[in-house]
Design a protein around this motif. Structure first.
Motif, PDB file in Angstrom:
ATOM      1  N   LEU A   1      -2.601  -5.741  -1.776  1.00 19.62           N
ATOM      2  CA  LEU A   1      -1.860  -5.221  -2.925  1.00 19.62           C
ATOM      3  C   LEU A   1      -2.146  -3.744  -3.150  1.00 19.62           C
ATOM      4  N   VAL A   2      -3.408  -3.350  -3.047  1.00 18.44           N
ATOM      5  CA  VAL A   2      -3.776  -1.946  -3.233  1.00 18.44           C
ATOM      6  C   VAL A   2      -3.131  -1.072  -2.156  1.00 18.44           C
ATOM      7  N   ILE A   3      -3.170  -1.522  -0.918  1.00 15.79           N
ATOM      8  CA  ILE A   3      -2.566  -0.759   0.171  1.00 15.79           C
ATOM      9  C   ILE A   3      -1.043  -0.691  -0.005  1.00 15.79           C
ATOM     10  N   SER A   4      -0.432  -1.764  -0.461  1.00 16.32           N
ATOM     11  CA  SER A   4       1.017  -1.763  -0.683  1.00 16.32           C
ATOM     12  C   SER A   4       1.413  -0.794  -1.782  1.00 16.32           C
TER      13      SER A   4
ATOM     14  N   THR B   1       0.946  -1.249  10.176  1.00 23.05           N
ATOM     15  CA  THR B   1      -0.408  -1.589  10.626  1.00 23.05           C
ATOM     16  C   THR B   1      -1.498  -1.000   9.745  1.00 23.05           C
ATOM     17  N   LEU B   2      -1.133  -0.308   8.693  1.00 18.88           N
ATOM     18  CA  LEU B   2      -2.114   0.351   7.826  1.00 18.88           C
ATOM     19  C   LEU B   2      -3.002  -0.645   7.085  1.00 18.88           C
ATOM     20  N   THR B   3      -2.539  -1.849   6.845  1.00 18.32           N
ATOM     21  CA  THR B   3      -3.318  -2.814   6.060  1.00 18.32           C
ATOM     22  C   THR B   3      -4.346  -3.571   6.874  1.00 18.32           C
ATOM     23  N   PHE B   4      -4.231  -3.565   8.194  1.00 23.46           N
ATOM     24  CA  PHE B   4      -5.098  -4.419   9.004  1.00 23.46           C
ATOM     25  C   PHE B   4      -6.567  -4.015   8.950  1.00 23.46           C
ATOM     26  N   VAL B   5      -6.878  -2.763   9.119  1.00 18.78           N
ATOM     27  CA  VAL B   5      -8.281  -2.335   9.157  1.00 18.78           C
ATOM     28  C   VAL B   5      -8.971  -2.522   7.805  1.00 18.78           C
TER      29      VAL B   5
END
Length: 89
Positions: free
Chosen positions: A33-36, A48-52
């Protein structure tokens, strides 16, 4: 084995699975949610930004809560084995 005993076993199984999987799911949900929100505000649309961050957060959760989760699973296993022993007598 009575119906109430089966319902009790199912309830115990569901609660144990919530204790085991819940922290990982909540951490993954919050980080996602924060990354979104970050992606929406900055208009960065990289999938792919949320995976790490999720991987790091879930790994840290496993390190921090590993002993708690292991004790919950061990207690559940002991209860089930005791129940099996009491039924077979």
């Amino acid at each position: 084995m009575s119906e109430s005993m089966v319902i009790g076993i199912i309830k115990d199984t569901m609660m144990t699975s919530l204790y085991v999987a819940g922290p990982f799911l909540v951490v993954g949900l919050v980080i996602g949610l924060v990354i979104s929100i970050f992606q929406a505000t900055t208009q960065i649309q990289e999938q792919t930004l949320t995976f790490v961050p999720k991987l790091v957060g879930i790994a840290l959760t496993g390190l921090l809560l590993g002993s708690f989760i292991l004790s919950k699973v061990a207690q559940f296993t002991e209860r089930i084995f005791n129940l099996i022993a009491s039924i077979s007598k």
